[in-house]
Each structure stands twice: as C-alpha cells, then as structure tokens.
Design an enzyme around this catalytic site. Structure first.
Site, PDB file in Angstrom:
ATOM      1  N   THR A  94       2.834  -8.845   3.202  1.00  8.35           N
ATOM      2  CA  THR A  94       2.835 -10.104   2.449  1.00  8.35           C
ATOM      3  C   THR A  94       2.059 -11.230   3.112  1.00  8.35           C
ATOM      4  O   THR A  94       1.974 -11.293   4.342  1.00  8.35           O
ATOM      5  CB  THR A  94       4.298 -10.575   2.261  1.00  8.35           C
ATOM      6  OG1 THR A  94       4.291 -11.878   1.689  1.00  8.35           O
ATOM      7  CG2 THR A  94       5.049 -10.653   3.580  1.00  8.35           C
ATOM      8  N   TYR A 119      12.128 -13.127   4.734  1.00  9.92           N
ATOM      9  CA  TYR A 119      11.363 -12.092   4.003  1.00  9.92           C
ATOM     10  C   TYR A 119      10.098 -11.707   4.778  1.00  9.92           C
ATOM     11  O   TYR A 119       9.873 -10.527   5.092  1.00  9.92           O
ATOM     12  CB  TYR A 119      11.011 -12.594   2.591  1.00  9.92           C
ATOM     13  CG  TYR A 119       9.964 -11.743   1.912  1.00  9.92           C
ATOM     14  CD1 TYR A 119      10.192 -10.391   1.695  1.00  9.92           C
ATOM     15  CD2 TYR A 119       8.742 -12.282   1.507  1.00  9.92           C
ATOM     16  CE1 TYR A 119       9.229  -9.594   1.094  1.00  9.92           C
ATOM     17  CE2 TYR A 119       7.781 -11.492   0.904  1.00  9.92           C
ATOM     18  CZ  TYR A 119       8.024 -10.150   0.703  1.00  9.92           C
ATOM     19  OH  TYR A 119       7.059  -9.368   0.121  1.00  9.92           O
ATOM     20  N   ASN A 128      -0.811 -13.351  -4.284  1.00 10.42           N
ATOM     21  CA  ASN A 128       0.093 -13.402  -5.446  1.00 10.42           C
ATOM     22  C   ASN A 128      -0.192 -12.304  -6.465  1.00 10.42           C
ATOM     23  O   ASN A 128      -1.073 -12.459  -7.319  1.00 10.42           O
ATOM     24  CB  ASN A 128       0.032 -14.786  -6.089  1.00 10.42           C
ATOM     25  CG  ASN A 128       0.756 -15.811  -5.238  1.00 10.42           C
ATOM     26  OD1 ASN A 128       0.359 -16.060  -4.101  1.00 10.42           O
ATOM     27  ND2 ASN A 128       1.835 -16.367  -5.748  1.00 10.42           N
ATOM     28  N   LEU A 130       5.646 -17.462 -11.127  1.00 15.55           N
ATOM     29  CA  LEU A 130       5.029 -18.488 -11.969  1.00 15.55           C
ATOM     30  C   LEU A 130       4.486 -17.961 -13.300  1.00 15.55           C
ATOM     31  O   LEU A 130       4.820 -18.501 -14.360  1.00 15.55           O
ATOM     32  CB  LEU A 130       3.894 -19.176 -11.178  1.00 15.55           C
ATOM     33  CG  LEU A 130       3.189 -20.285 -11.956  1.00 15.55           C
ATOM     34  CD1 LEU A 130       4.115 -21.462 -12.189  1.00 15.55           C
ATOM     35  CD2 LEU A 130       1.925 -20.733 -11.222  1.00 15.55           C
ATOM     36  N   ILE A 158       7.468 -27.579 -12.590  1.00 12.05           N
ATOM     37  CA  ILE A 158       6.478 -27.461 -11.504  1.00 12.05           C
ATOM     38  C   ILE A 158       7.164 -27.888 -10.210  1.00 12.05           C
ATOM     39  O   ILE A 158       7.623 -29.038 -10.100  1.00 12.05           O
ATOM     40  CB  ILE A 158       5.251 -28.349 -11.789  1.00 12.05           C
ATOM     41  CG1 ILE A 158       4.547 -27.852 -13.059  1.00 12.05           C
ATOM     42  CG2 ILE A 158       4.310 -28.384 -10.596  1.00 12.05           C
ATOM     43  CD1 ILE A 158       3.405 -28.737 -13.529  1.00 12.05           C
ATOM     44  N   ASP A 209       7.691 -23.192   0.437  1.00 13.00           N
ATOM     45  CA  ASP A 209       6.371 -23.055  -0.188  1.00 13.00           C
ATOM     46  C   ASP A 209       5.272 -23.752   0.628  1.00 13.00           C
ATOM     47  O   ASP A 209       5.297 -24.971   0.768  1.00 13.00           O
ATOM     48  CB  ASP A 209       6.369 -23.722  -1.576  1.00 13.00           C
ATOM     49  CG  ASP A 209       6.783 -22.783  -2.686  1.00 13.00           C
ATOM     50  OD1 ASP A 209       6.748 -21.549  -2.470  1.00 13.00           O
ATOM     51  OD2 ASP A 209       7.128 -23.277  -3.775  1.00 13.00           O
TER      52      ASP A 209
END
Ligand code: UDP
Length: 329
Positions: free
Chosen positions: A117, A141, A170, A190, A207, A284
């Site tokens: 990732t 994670y 992504n 998203l 958002i 994020d």
C-alpha cells in the site's frame, strides 16, 4: 501454472483471478467471505472458504494442492478502522500472513506477490513517490503491510522464496464488461460513494476537508484502474521466475483532487451529485502520487485505463447495472 489467490472474492483479488484464468492459470481462491463475495469468484476457480487465522485449514489447502505461486490479497484494508481497532491489523493481518508464509515455505513455494500500500509513505520526501522512498507507515494498516514485507525479506533469505510487493495507490474502476466490480458494505471509498449519490442511494458526498495545501484545498490521489493493477500482478508473477525479489509502486503518476473526481463523475453520469464540505478524516495525507517508473522499466507495465474518465466510466457501468452490488437480482 497453479496459483493460490487469498482474498480472491474481494475487489482486487476477484479482478486478478479473472485475468489469471483468462490467461490459462489454474487458480485456487481462499477467502473467508467476511468482506468478499462468492459471486465475484470466477466459476473456473476452485473455491475454498477458510480463514488464514485457522492454521490447520491453511495447511490442508497446501497439502491438497501444489502451488507455483501465491498472490496474497486477504486482509483488513481500512486506514480509518485501523486507527480505532489496531489489533485487527497489527495482529490479525500479520498472523494471517505468517500462517500462509510458514506453509508456503514448508511446501517449497518460490513466488509470492503481496498486496501492499501507499500508506507506507506517510511522510514522503518528494512527490511523486518513488519505490525507494523511505518507509513511514501512516497507520496500523500500513504498518501491518510493512511487517509482512519484512517477513518476505526473511522468506527470501532463508528459503529462496522470491517476492514482489506491489504498493497500490488508489485502486478504482471495474472490469470493462461490468460483470465484477467494487462492493463494500459499508462503503468508505470515494468513487463508489460518489456513484451511490448519483444513483440516489445517498443524499450527498461529504468532502473530508477542504483546507489542505492542494490547488483546490481537497486531497489529491493517484487513481489506478483495477485492470491495470491486475496486469501488474501477472507481469510480476512471471518476472519472479528469475528468483529476484522486488518492490514496485503502482499508480498513474497523476493526481486528482476530490473536486476533480466529483466533476468528472457529474459529467459521466449526467447527475447533479450534491456535495458538502466536512471535517478532515484522521490519517489522510494531502497528496499521494506514485512514480511507477521502476515497474514500467523493469517489467514493461503500461497502464491502459490511465485516464480518470475511463476509471469512472467503468465504475459507473458496474454500479448502475449492480445498484445493490453482488446482491442485485
Ligand atoms: N473521501 C471523501 N469523502 C468520502 C470518502 C472519501 O472526501 O466520503 C476522501 C478521502 O478523505 C481521501 C479521498 O477521498 O482524501 C480518497 O479516499 P478513499 O477512502 O477512496 O481512498 P484512500 O485515499 O483513503 O485510500
């Protein structure tokens, strides 16, 4: 070649299984169906419903089949959840991989592909993010994937098991013929959330933060099509025949903000998708963009669906024909 795909009933695993079977591989899928869907698994794959935490069940699969390679997708995969329930990640993801690797080594498997990732790169020194960027996991994670990457380092040194760690940015889009796609309950990602709003299944998109240091204030991500990811797995599996372990970043090298994704989705669906700004989501980073030069140069990977409109069109095709996901009658 016969391969084991763990998590082959999940989003990325099911697309990779499909492509492997189309290319003539024999595939055994192992999945506990906690988040995966039996309907997503190609009918020509052998399906085993089992949990990687159940070590005797894992051993049974290896006793029953001789594998030339393993592709390991099965995992808890949510950054946000991992901040609240770290042991699902720091323990379960890691123990699941340990059980799998112990049996793989014991049974002489020499090729292993790991779903890794971009969450390994929480604090990149430069953008786009190159494969050699220093590793700073952004959450339990990301840390769990890094711990598995380290296990793979030792599998190579001790047992000559070659591995390829594929760090996805992504993952998005769906199979172009629309028979498989993304189906999570609840949905956190998203593009599916925007498309659920387009279908009227949600009132609006929230958002998560519009005050980031990006051109329009919303987070920028590198969306990479699931079919291009699938192609990268097959290239990597073939490349591991040379016995050399490697690590690659997988993205298109181009970032889109949340507002840009939303605008493209409005254009493609023809729907006026409502959106409002809300608070930031913990964990994020502002911008994540991959530099995938290494896999392009070494394996000749060339993403085919590298335009945002292709990603959203294929996702829309899946969502509008499967509004309830795999449960759609
Ligand atoms: N996002 C958002 N609203 C949502 C879901 C996601 O604003 O309902 C944002 C999220 O904060 C991130 C981007 O969209 O900046 C992509 O999120 P996603 O969960 O799809 O992927 P991630 O980047 O976490 O792997």
């Amino acid at each position: 070649m016969k391969v084991l795909v763990t998590g082959g009933a999940g989003y990325i695993g099911s697309h990779v299984t499909d492509m492997l079977i189309d290319r003539g591989y024999e595939v055994v899928v192992l999945d506990n169906l906690y988040t995966g869907h039996r309907e997503a698994v190609h009918e020509k794959a052998v399906f085993v419903e089992a949990d990687l935490l159940d070590h005797p069940a894992v051993k049974q699969v290896f006793d029953a089949h001789k594998f030339d390679g393993i592709l390991h997708f099965a995992s808890h995969t949510l950054v946000g959840e991992s901040m609240e329930k770290p042991w699902l990640y720091l323990r379960d993801n890691v123990v699941a991989a340990s059980n799998l690797l112990e049996e793989a080594a014991e049974h002489g498997v020499k090729r292993f592909i790991l779903s890794s990732t971009a969450n390994l790169f929480d604090d990149p020194e430069k953008l786009p993010i190159v494969a050699e960027e220093r590793i700073v996991p952004g959450s339990p994670y990301g840390e769990s994937k890094y711990m598995i990457e380290r296990q793979l380092y030792w599998m190579d040194r001790l047992y000559g098991m070659a591995s390829c760690c594929l760090r996805y940015f992504n993952a998005s889009g769906a199979h172009p013929d629309g028979h498989i796609g993304e189906d999570h309950t609840p949905e956190y990602h998203l593009i599916p959330i925007i498309l659920q709003a387009a279908l009227g299944q949600r009132e609006k998109l929230t958002i998560f933060g519009d005050d980031y240091p990006t051109p329009d204030g919303t987070c920028v991500r590198d969306y990479v099509h699931v079919m291009d990811l699938a192609e990268a797995h097959i290239l990597a599996l073939e490349a591991l025949a040379d016995g050399k372990s490697r690590k690659y970043n997988l993205g298109n090298g181009h970032g889109y903000s949340i507002r840009e994704v939303l605008d493209m989705a409005r254009q493609i669906t023809g729907k006026d998708i409502k959106a409002e700004s809300g608070p930031r989501r913990p964990g994020d980073p502002a911008t994540l963009i991959a530099d995938s030069t290494r896999i392009q140069e070494e394996l000749g990977w060339q993403p085919e669906f590298n335009q945002l409109h292709q990603i959203i069109e294929t996702a829309w095709n899946w969502h509008k024909t499967h509004p309830e996901g795999y449960a759609t009658k």
